[in-house]
Design an enzyme around this catalytic site. Structure first.
Site, PDB file in Angstrom:
ATOM      1  N   ASN A 185       1.269  -1.522   0.063  1.00 37.88           N
ATOM      2  CA  ASN A 185       0.583   0.314  -0.014  1.00 37.88           C
ATOM      3  C   ASN A 185       0.863   1.277   0.273  1.00 37.88           C
ATOM      4  O   ASN A 185       0.527   2.113   0.031  1.00 37.88           O
ATOM      5  CB  ASN A 185      -0.750  -0.106   1.202  1.00 37.88           C
ATOM      6  CG  ASN A 185      -0.346   0.185   2.796  1.00 37.88           C
ATOM      7  OD1 ASN A 185       1.280  -0.248   2.865  1.00 37.88           O
ATOM      8  ND2 ASN A 185      -0.811   0.145   3.619  1.00 37.88           N
ATOM      9  N   GLU A 237       2.220  10.897  -4.148  1.00 38.30           N
ATOM     10  CA  GLU A 237       0.522  10.930  -4.459  1.00 38.30           C
ATOM     11  C   GLU A 237       1.302  12.226  -4.795  1.00 38.30           C
ATOM     12  O   GLU A 237       2.062  13.184  -3.670  1.00 38.30           O
ATOM     13  CB  GLU A 237       0.054  10.401  -3.635  1.00 38.30           C
ATOM     14  CG  GLU A 237      -1.319  11.074  -4.016  1.00 38.30           C
ATOM     15  CD  GLU A 237      -2.916  10.379  -3.875  1.00 38.30           C
ATOM     16  OE1 GLU A 237      -2.432   9.408  -4.026  1.00 38.30           O
ATOM     17  OE2 GLU A 237      -2.937  11.069  -2.724  1.00 38.30           O
ATOM     18  N   HIS A 278       4.469   7.399   1.098  1.00 34.55           N
ATOM     19  CA  HIS A 278       3.689   6.659   2.639  1.00 34.55           C
ATOM     20  C   HIS A 278       4.702   5.478   1.845  1.00 34.55           C
ATOM     21  O   HIS A 278       4.625   4.766   0.924  1.00 34.55           O
ATOM     22  CB  HIS A 278       2.472   5.912   2.339  1.00 34.55           C
ATOM     23  CG  HIS A 278       1.899   5.183   2.744  1.00 34.55           C
ATOM     24  ND1 HIS A 278       1.366   3.994   2.706  1.00 34.55           N
ATOM     25  CD2 HIS A 278       2.406   4.994   3.891  1.00 34.55           C
ATOM     26  CE1 HIS A 278       0.829   2.841   3.334  1.00 34.55           C
ATOM     27  NE2 HIS A 278       1.849   3.261   4.579  1.00 34.55           N
ATOM     28  N   HIS A 293       3.735   5.114  11.852  1.00 32.24           N
ATOM     29  CA  HIS A 293       2.978   4.337  12.185  1.00 32.24           C
ATOM     30  C   HIS A 293       2.709   3.012  12.471  1.00 32.24           C
ATOM     31  O   HIS A 293       2.344   2.684  12.943  1.00 32.24           O
ATOM     32  CB  HIS A 293       1.627   4.415  11.646  1.00 32.24           C
ATOM     33  CG  HIS A 293       1.928   4.403   9.874  1.00 32.24           C
ATOM     34  ND1 HIS A 293       1.480   5.378   8.934  1.00 32.24           N
ATOM     35  CD2 HIS A 293       1.920   3.371   8.884  1.00 32.24           C
ATOM     36  CE1 HIS A 293       1.678   5.087   7.371  1.00 32.24           C
ATOM     37  NE2 HIS A 293       1.857   4.064   8.210  1.00 32.24           N
ATOM     38  N   HIS A 306      -4.424   5.252  10.542  1.00 35.90           N
ATOM     39  CA  HIS A 306      -3.534   5.573   9.850  1.00 35.90           C
ATOM     40  C   HIS A 306      -3.625   5.899   8.225  1.00 35.90           C
ATOM     41  O   HIS A 306      -3.656   6.197   7.107  1.00 35.90           O
ATOM     42  CB  HIS A 306      -2.115   4.453  10.048  1.00 35.90           C
ATOM     43  CG  HIS A 306      -2.903   3.543   9.531  1.00 35.90           C
ATOM     44  ND1 HIS A 306      -3.327   2.495   9.347  1.00 35.90           N
ATOM     45  CD2 HIS A 306      -0.808   3.377   7.707  1.00 35.90           C
ATOM     46  CE1 HIS A 306      -2.309   1.652   8.543  1.00 35.90           C
ATOM     47  NE2 HIS A 306      -1.832   2.089   7.987  1.00 35.90           N
ATOM     48  N   GLY A 307      -5.218   4.851   7.854  1.00 35.85           N
ATOM     49  CA  GLY A 307      -5.357   5.455   6.642  1.00 35.85           C
ATOM     50  C   GLY A 307      -6.943   4.251   6.881  1.00 35.85           C
ATOM     51  O   GLY A 307      -7.891   4.251   7.878  1.00 35.85           O
TER      52      GLY A 307
END
Length: 384
Positions: free
Chosen positions: A139, A143, A171, A239, A290-291
């Protein structure tokens, strides 16, 4: 460093900070309870993005008097950073073709003249040069996004953000370094505790610093490729880590520090993300989501999305952004439908008074893996 106190005499507690309407798999809750049964465990806090992991839940913060490396996992130091960027025009089709190959590592000797190295201050942590400047799989992403809704104008102004501003969201983590550290432990002790916590923490801290450096290198590589000047991050929170807090070990696996920090809670490549002001207390182990969190396993997402979507459909998202990804399997595995609704995750954080939304960021270009063929064809079309 003083040693944590002895194991608590009362059973460990488990709290999941999600509303009844949120998608939380029973397997994830079961993993939280399994972790709560470990020796020395005090409290397990599940975030609204909670989902099952390999042996331990993802989206959880776990406080214990005993340090368990497997609760942090192999990607020590993984986190999300946000970098302001200034561009004259932000046309996704043109910018996607200009992203560099972020699967190609920066080599300190071969690439000594690369301007991205200017972000390096001091030595490379642990002397680990493998994989520097690369994103990785899963993941992870880089971006280019635009600030969408401003939800807390005063806080956004303090961060220097306004609607329409551009940012790079990065990330990624410590790549092979974290995996090497965990493997050295598990080969001898399996899922057991660290026999020498201070020795583990010294290696762990190097991986955390390495991950932060890698995010800066990635942002600098992209900024230079897009014709912009690199900037310092306005947000950079890890995280996947363990910290010593209040005399205990606080393990975070897919949970960001929430004690007065600004955190980017990642959506999907086809939805906004939310930058939040986190203010989580001890009941949440001072942590926030965190997501969006997966709602499908990678295998399920691959099978279902191959039936529902074509590769080309997944290269352009519902918000009009483009995805740079040369790995077709990863496109299906990471489709937006494989994740929970980010809006619900944020609503749960707000409902439980763990965070306050500040701004949204809307994707323009999301880089997953190099797609040299597509980029070359776009450049050819641009010259016609």
């Amino acid at each position: 460093m003083s040693s944590p106190s002895l194991p608590a005499s009362v059973p460990a507690t488990v709290t999941v900070f999600a509303s009844p309407t949120s998608w939380i798999e029973s397997d994830a809750v079961a993993q939280c309870r399994q972790v709560a049964a470990l020796d020395g465990m005090i409290h397990v806090a599940g975030m609204p993005d909670l989902h099952p992991g390999k042996g331990a839940p993802i989206g959880a913060a776990m406080a214990s008097s005993v340090l368990y490396p497997f609760l942090v996992g192999s990607d020590i130091g993984c986190g999300i950073a946000v970098f302001p960027i200034t561009l004259k025009r932000a046309v996704p089709e043109k910018l996607a073709a200009r992203f560099p190959d972020l699967d190609r590592p920066l080599d300190p000797e071969r690439d000594a003249d690369d301007p991205a190295w200017n972000v390096l201050a001091g030595e490379i942590p642990a002397g680990h040069t493998e994989g520097l400047g690369t994103v990785g799989r899963g993941n992870h992403f880089v971006e280019l996004a635009r600030v969408g809704s401003v939800l807390d104008a005063a806080h956004a102004a303090r961060l220097g953000l306004a609607a329409g501003d551009l940012v790079l969201v990065v990330h990624t983590g410590s790549r092979g370094l974290g995996e090497r550290i965990l493997r050295a432990h598990t080969e001898r002790y399996g899922a057991g505790p660290a026999p020498d916590p201070e020795a583990y923490l010294a290696r762990h801290d190097e991986a955390v610093r390495w991950g932060a450096l890698n995010r800066r290198l990635l942002a600098a590589r992209v900024a230079h490729a897009l014709g912009a000047a690199p900037t310092e991050p306005i947000v950079d929170e890890c995280h996947n880590l363990v910290e010593v807090r209040d005399g205990h070990y606080l393990h975070r696996k897919g949970a960001a520090p929430g004690d007065g920090r600004d955190v980017l809670v990642a959506g999907t490549r086809g939805t906004p993300s939310y930058l939040v002001a986190a203010h989580a207390g001890p009941e949440a182990n001072h942590s926030v989501a965190h997501g969006a969190g997966r709602k499908m396993s990678r295998g399920d997402a691959l099978r279902r999305n191959r039936v529902k979507h074509t590769v080309e459909e997944l290269r352009r998202t519902p918000v009009g952004s483009l995805v740079v990804c040369g790995d077709r399997q990863l496109l299906f595995e990471e489709a937006p439908s494989a994740y929970k609704r980010i809006e619900q995750v944020i609503a749960d954080l707000v409902e439980h008074r763990l965070a306050t939304p500040v701004v949204t960021t809307v994707p323009l270009v999301t880089y997953k893996t190099a797609d040299v063929g597509v980029a070359t064809e776009r450049r050819k079309r641009g010259r016609r």
